[in-house]
Scaffold this motif. Structure first.
Motif, mmCIF file in Angstrom:
data_model
loop_
_atom_site.group_PDB
_atom_site.id
_atom_site.type_symbol
_atom_site.label_atom_id
_atom_site.label_comp_id
_atom_site.label_asym_id
_atom_site.label_seq_id
_atom_site.Cartn_x
_atom_site.Cartn_y
_atom_site.Cartn_z
ATOM 1 N N GLY A 1 0.824 -1.203 0.000
ATOM 2 C CA GLY A 1 0.000 0.000 0.000
ATOM 3 C C GLY A 1 0.857 1.252 0.000
ATOM 4 O O GLY A 1 1.834 1.343 0.739
ATOM 5 N N PHE A 2 0.499 2.199 -0.868
ATOM 6 C CA PHE A 2 1.252 3.443 -1.034
ATOM 7 C C PHE A 2 0.371 4.601 -0.563
ATOM 8 O O PHE A 2 -0.513 5.046 -1.304
ATOM 9 N N PRO A 3 0.582 5.069 0.676
ATOM 10 C CA PRO A 3 -0.293 6.108 1.227
ATOM 11 C C PRO A 3 0.038 7.502 0.706
ATOM 12 O O PRO A 3 0.831 8.228 1.290
ATOM 13 N N LYS A 4 -0.569 7.865 -0.404
ATOM 14 C CA LYS A 4 -0.371 9.208 -0.956
ATOM 15 C C LYS A 4 -1.300 10.187 -0.250
ATOM 16 O O LYS A 4 -2.346 9.806 0.278
ATOM 17 N N ASN A 5 -0.906 11.452 -0.276
ATOM 18 C CA ASN A 5 -1.783 12.495 0.241
ATOM 19 C C ASN A 5 -2.924 12.700 -0.755
ATOM 20 O O ASN A 5 -2.828 12.324 -1.921
ATOM 21 N N MET A 6 -4.001 13.324 -0.296
ATOM 22 C CA MET A 6 -5.166 13.516 -1.159
ATOM 23 C C MET A 6 -4.835 14.377 -2.384
ATOM 24 O O MET A 6 -5.470 14.239 -3.416
ATOM 25 N N ASN A 7 -3.808 15.233 -2.310
ATOM 26 C CA ASN A 7 -3.412 16.052 -3.462
ATOM 27 C C ASN A 7 -2.374 15.336 -4.329
ATOM 28 O O ASN A 7 -1.714 15.952 -5.154
ATOM 29 N N ASN A 8 -2.212 14.031 -4.108
ATOM 30 C CA ASN A 8 -1.339 13.148 -4.893
ATOM 31 C C ASN A 8 0.149 13.313 -4.596
ATOM 32 O O ASN A 8 0.975 12.763 -5.302
ATOM 33 N N THR A 9 0.500 14.066 -3.551
ATOM 34 C CA THR A 9 1.902 14.167 -3.163
ATOM 35 C C THR A 9 2.261 13.000 -2.237
ATOM 36 O O THR A 9 1.372 12.305 -1.733
ATOM 37 N N ILE A 10 3.552 12.803 -2.038
ATOM 38 C CA ILE A 10 4.016 11.706 -1.198
ATOM 39 C C ILE A 10 4.632 12.285 0.066
ATOM 40 O O ILE A 10 5.587 13.060 0.005
ATOM 41 N N GLY A 11 4.067 11.889 1.212
ATOM 42 C CA GLY A 11 4.550 12.367 2.500
ATOM 43 C C GLY A 11 5.487 11.367 3.161
ATOM 44 O O GLY A 11 5.917 10.382 2.528
ATOM 45 N N PRO A 12 5.789 11.588 4.433
ATOM 46 C CA PRO A 12 6.712 10.704 5.158
ATOM 47 C C PRO A 12 6.271 9.239 5.203
ATOM 48 O O PRO A 12 7.096 8.337 5.053
ATOM 49 N N ARG A 13 4.983 8.972 5.392
ATOM 50 C CA ARG A 13 4.510 7.578 5.425
ATOM 51 C C ARG A 13 4.656 6.933 4.045
ATOM 52 O O ARG A 13 4.975 5.753 3.943
ATOM 53 N N GLY A 14 4.412 7.694 3.010
ATOM 54 C CA GLY A 14 4.596 7.180 1.653
ATOM 55 C C GLY A 14 6.048 6.843 1.376
ATOM 56 O O GLY A 14 6.358 5.800 0.783
ATOM 57 N N VAL B 1 7.623 -6.328 -6.605
ATOM 58 C CA VAL B 1 6.915 -5.578 -5.572
ATOM 59 C C VAL B 1 6.286 -4.366 -6.239
ATOM 60 O O VAL B 1 6.975 -3.572 -6.875
ATOM 61 N N ILE B 2 4.975 -4.244 -6.103
ATOM 62 C CA ILE B 2 4.223 -3.169 -6.748
ATOM 63 C C ILE B 2 3.643 -2.246 -5.684
ATOM 64 O O ILE B 2 3.052 -2.713 -4.708
ATOM 65 N N MET B 3 3.819 -0.956 -5.878
ATOM 66 C CA MET B 3 3.217 0.039 -4.986
ATOM 67 C C MET B 3 1.788 0.297 -5.470
ATOM 68 O O MET B 3 1.569 0.515 -6.663
ATOM 69 N N TRP B 4 0.819 0.269 -4.537
ATOM 70 C CA TRP B 4 -0.590 0.424 -4.885
ATOM 71 C C TRP B 4 -1.199 1.560 -4.059
ATOM 72 O O TRP B 4 -1.105 1.549 -2.840
ATOM 73 N N ASP B 5 -1.811 2.508 -4.734
ATOM 74 C CA ASP B 5 -2.434 3.657 -4.070
ATOM 75 C C ASP B 5 -3.451 3.156 -3.050
ATOM 76 O O ASP B 5 -4.415 2.491 -3.406
ATOM 77 N N GLU B 6 -3.219 3.465 -1.784
ATOM 78 C CA GLU B 6 -4.085 2.959 -0.728
ATOM 79 C C GLU B 6 -4.852 4.063 -0.015
ATOM 80 O O GLU B 6 -5.340 3.855 1.090
ATOM 81 N N ARG B 7 -4.967 5.213 -0.644
ATOM 82 C CA ARG B 7 -5.679 6.300 0.017
ATOM 83 C C ARG B 7 -7.028 5.827 0.535
ATOM 84 O O ARG B 7 -7.791 5.201 -0.193
ATOM 85 N N LEU B 8 -7.256 6.089 1.786
ATOM 86 C CA LEU B 8 -8.526 5.817 2.468
ATOM 87 C C LEU B 8 -8.797 4.337 2.759
ATOM 88 O O LEU B 8 -9.866 4.004 3.253
ATOM 89 N N SER B 9 -7.860 3.431 2.478
ATOM 90 C CA SER B 9 -8.132 2.010 2.733
ATOM 91 C C SER B 9 -8.329 1.731 4.218
ATOM 92 O O SER B 9 -9.234 0.981 4.598
ATOM 93 N N THR B 10 -7.536 2.335 5.083
ATOM 94 C CA THR B 10 -7.699 2.111 6.519
ATOM 95 C C THR B 10 -9.003 2.727 7.002
ATOM 96 O O THR B 10 -9.716 2.125 7.810
ATOM 97 N N MET B 11 -9.349 3.901 6.457
ATOM 98 C CA MET B 11 -10.624 4.522 6.827
ATOM 99 C C MET B 11 -11.795 3.666 6.366
ATOM 100 O O MET B 11 -12.789 3.520 7.080
#
Length: 138
Positions: free
Chosen positions: A60-73, A91-101
């Motif tokens: 999972g690749f936790p991008k910010n909502m504005n598509n930038t990459i922060g420290p967790r990413g 190994v593939i990075m997959w956009d995981e925005r909001l998956s935990t929510m």
């Protein structure tokens, strides 16, 4: 071909694995990690890869909502790079925005207690990440 999905956090890594046909994702476990002590659970991930004969890993690749990459990413990307180096698997990075929510919402709707939610949220998020990837492939 089995595929593994990982939800990498600062304290835990949620793990999910697909069925042999690559259609459905099932949460397997949550691995405790400690970034400060440099214990990242790579050994346990490798054990699960061998046990389930995993041939590809989705992180999972936790991008910010504005598509930038922060420290967790950045941390997730470093984790994925190390897995690729250690295991020699794709190994593939997959956009995981909001998956935990989304996982939290499902558990709340199912009226799961806070204590039980804490135990399963990460592997459920890993399942949602992996299922998103699997659905995109079929």
């Amino acid at each position: 071909m089995r595929v593994m999905g990982l939800d990498v956090g600062s304290k835990t890594v949620g793990v999910a694995v697909s069925d042999e046909l690559g259609w459905t994702a099932q949460g397997i476990e949550t691995i405790s990690i400690d970034e400060e002590k440099e214990k990242f659970g790579f050994e346990r991930v490798a054990e699960i890869v061998g046990l389930y004969e995993v041939q590809k890993i989705i992180v999972g690749f936790p991008k910010n909502m504005n598509n930038t990459i922060g420290p967790r990413g950045e941390a997730s990307k470093a984790y994925a790079d190390k897995l690729k180096e250690l295991l020699g698997l794709p190994v593939i990075m997959w956009d995981e925005r909001l998956s935990t929510m989304a996982a939290e919402r499902v558990l709340l709707e199912a009226d799961v207690s806070r204590k039980k939610r804490k135990k399963v949220i990460d592997k459920m998020a890993a399942s949602m990440i992996l299922q998103g990837y699997l659905d995109s492939q079929n």
